[in-house]
Scaffold this motif. Structure first.
Motif, PDB file in Angstrom:
ATOM      1  N   VAL A   1       0.953  -1.168  -0.135  1.00  0.00           N
ATOM      2  CA  VAL A   1       0.166  -0.013  -0.053  1.00  0.00           C
ATOM      3  C   VAL A   1       0.787   1.336   0.019  1.00  0.00           C
ATOM      4  O   VAL A   1       0.448   2.262  -0.703  1.00  0.00           O
ATOM      5  N   SER A   2       1.743   1.306   0.600  1.00  0.00           N
ATOM      6  CA  SER A   2       2.792   2.328   0.616  1.00  0.00           C
ATOM      7  C   SER A   2       3.444   2.663  -0.681  1.00  0.00           C
ATOM      8  O   SER A   2       3.836   3.892  -1.109  1.00  0.00           O
ATOM      9  N   ASP A   3       3.468   1.776  -1.783  1.00  0.00           N
ATOM     10  CA  ASP A   3       3.796   2.205  -3.052  1.00  0.00           C
ATOM     11  C   ASP A   3       2.516   1.988  -4.008  1.00  0.00           C
ATOM     12  O   ASP A   3       2.293   3.167  -4.841  1.00  0.00           O
ATOM     13  N   GLY A   4       1.704   1.042  -4.076  1.00  0.00           N
ATOM     14  CA  GLY A   4       0.534   1.071  -4.776  1.00  0.00           C
ATOM     15  C   GLY A   4       0.776   0.744  -6.087  1.00  0.00           C
ATOM     16  O   GLY A   4      -0.362   0.512  -6.836  1.00  0.00           O
ATOM     17  N   SER A   5       1.637   0.520  -6.663  1.00  0.00           N
ATOM     18  CA  SER A   5       1.736   0.373  -8.274  1.00  0.00           C
ATOM     19  C   SER A   5       1.194  -1.194  -8.521  1.00  0.00           C
ATOM     20  O   SER A   5       1.538  -1.872  -7.557  1.00  0.00           O
ATOM     21  N   THR A   6       1.143  -1.069  -9.828  1.00  0.00           N
ATOM     22  CA  THR A   6       0.486  -2.358 -10.202  1.00  0.00           C
ATOM     23  C   THR A   6       1.418  -2.862 -11.717  1.00  0.00           C
ATOM     24  O   THR A   6       1.972  -1.908 -12.147  1.00  0.00           O
ATOM     25  N   ASP A   7       1.261  -4.114 -12.015  1.00  0.00           N
ATOM     26  CA  ASP A   7       2.063  -4.336 -13.318  1.00  0.00           C
ATOM     27  C   ASP A   7       1.498  -5.527 -13.818  1.00  0.00           C
ATOM     28  O   ASP A   7       0.621  -6.505 -13.150  1.00  0.00           O
ATOM     29  N   TYR A   8       1.334  -5.516 -15.381  1.00  0.00           N
ATOM     30  CA  TYR A   8       0.673  -6.733 -15.920  1.00  0.00           C
ATOM     31  C   TYR A   8       1.508  -7.041 -17.011  1.00  0.00           C
ATOM     32  O   TYR A   8       2.302  -6.524 -17.538  1.00  0.00           O
ATOM     33  N   ALA A   9       1.181  -8.368 -17.144  1.00  0.00           N
ATOM     34  CA  ALA A   9       1.949  -9.148 -18.458  1.00  0.00           C
ATOM     35  C   ALA A   9       1.126  -8.676 -19.575  1.00  0.00           C
ATOM     36  O   ALA A   9      -0.013  -8.321 -19.487  1.00  0.00           O
ATOM     37  N   ASP A  10       1.923  -8.498 -20.683  1.00  0.00           N
ATOM     38  CA  ASP A  10       1.332  -7.704 -21.959  1.00  0.00           C
ATOM     39  C   ASP A  10       0.066  -8.721 -22.176  1.00  0.00           C
ATOM     40  O   ASP A  10      -0.576  -8.238 -23.072  1.00  0.00           O
ATOM     41  N   SER A  11       0.350  -9.973 -22.137  1.00  0.00           N
ATOM     42  CA  SER A  11      -0.896 -10.915 -22.683  1.00  0.00           C
ATOM     43  C   SER A  11      -2.167 -10.573 -22.010  1.00  0.00           C
ATOM     44  O   SER A  11      -3.318 -11.121 -22.615  1.00  0.00           O
ATOM     45  N   VAL A  12      -2.121  -9.973 -21.042  1.00  0.00           N
ATOM     46  CA  VAL A  12      -3.417  -9.731 -20.064  1.00  0.00           C
ATOM     47  C   VAL A  12      -3.890  -8.072 -19.936  1.00  0.00           C
ATOM     48  O   VAL A  12      -4.804  -8.172 -19.434  1.00  0.00           O
ATOM     49  N   LYS A  13      -2.901  -7.476 -20.492  1.00  0.00           N
ATOM     50  CA  LYS A  13      -3.400  -6.058 -20.389  1.00  0.00           C
ATOM     51  C   LYS A  13      -4.594  -5.590 -20.917  1.00  0.00           C
ATOM     52  O   LYS A  13      -4.924  -6.067 -22.242  1.00  0.00           O
ATOM     53  N   GLY A  14      -5.698  -4.854 -20.250  1.00  0.00           N
ATOM     54  CA  GLY A  14      -6.765  -4.575 -20.785  1.00  0.00           C
ATOM     55  C   GLY A  14      -7.954  -5.631 -20.609  1.00  0.00           C
ATOM     56  O   GLY A  14      -8.983  -5.250 -20.888  1.00  0.00           O
ATOM     57  N   ARG A  15      -7.499  -6.822 -20.257  1.00  0.00           N
ATOM     58  CA  ARG A  15      -8.410  -8.007 -19.937  1.00  0.00           C
ATOM     59  C   ARG A  15      -8.465  -8.144 -18.459  1.00  0.00           C
ATOM     60  O   ARG A  15      -9.683  -8.409 -17.876  1.00  0.00           O
ATOM     61  N   PHE A  16      -7.474  -7.975 -17.511  1.00  0.00           N
ATOM     62  CA  PHE A  16      -7.183  -8.425 -16.195  1.00  0.00           C
ATOM     63  C   PHE A  16      -6.966  -7.306 -15.463  1.00  0.00           C
ATOM     64  O   PHE A  16      -6.383  -6.233 -15.742  1.00  0.00           O
ATOM     65  N   THR A  17      -7.607  -7.285 -14.267  1.00  0.00           N
ATOM     66  CA  THR A  17      -7.472  -5.930 -13.397  1.00  0.00           C
ATOM     67  C   THR A  17      -7.182  -6.624 -11.868  1.00  0.00           C
ATOM     68  O   THR A  17      -7.942  -7.553 -11.308  1.00  0.00           O
TER      69      THR A  17
END
Length: 125
Positions: A54-70
């Motif tokens: 929570v102190s950072d809060g950043s997220t990351d996604y694999a290219d294959s799931v960007k726009g589909r997974f949250t």
């Protein structure tokens, strides 16, 4: 004792949705980076998505799931979710959640410290 328990897997048709849950016990997920990983038969485990502490809060996604997974957190439930929409057959795998001591999340499976037992996701018509 750190424990992670995944739930929410199942079978769905292509284009469908599932929401996976990763609930922690023995520690407070809020202060740790949590990642979702998957492993299909005959393939190496790969990172899908992660959220930093929570102190950072950043997220990351694999290219294959960007726009589909949250990925998201519910601090009250000590749970991290993975909402998966527009699922494809190639998303079929065992999905694992994991945590690591550093607060910044990572999609590298070898950088995780604790793992859950996994939940099966099958996408098929």
């Amino acid at each position: 004792q750190v424990q992670l328990v995944e739930s929410g897997g199942g079978s769905v048709q292509p284009g469908g949705s599932l929401k996976l849950s990763c609930t922690g016990s023995g520690f407070t997920l809020t202060y740790y980076a949590i990642g979702w990983f998957r492993q299909a038969p005959g393939k190496e485990r790969e990172g899908v998505s992660c959220v930093s502490s929570v102190s950072d809060g950043s997220t990351d996604y694999a290219d294959s799931v960007k726009g589909r997974f949250t990925i998201s957190r519910d601090t009250a439930q000590n749970t991290v979710y993975l909402q998966m929409n527009n699922l494809k057959p190639e998303d079929t795998a065992v999905y694992y959640c994991a945590t690591r001591i550093p607060p910044k999340c990572s999609l590298g499976p070898n950088t995780q410290d604790y793992w859950g037992q996994g939940t099966q996701v099958t996408v098929s018509s």
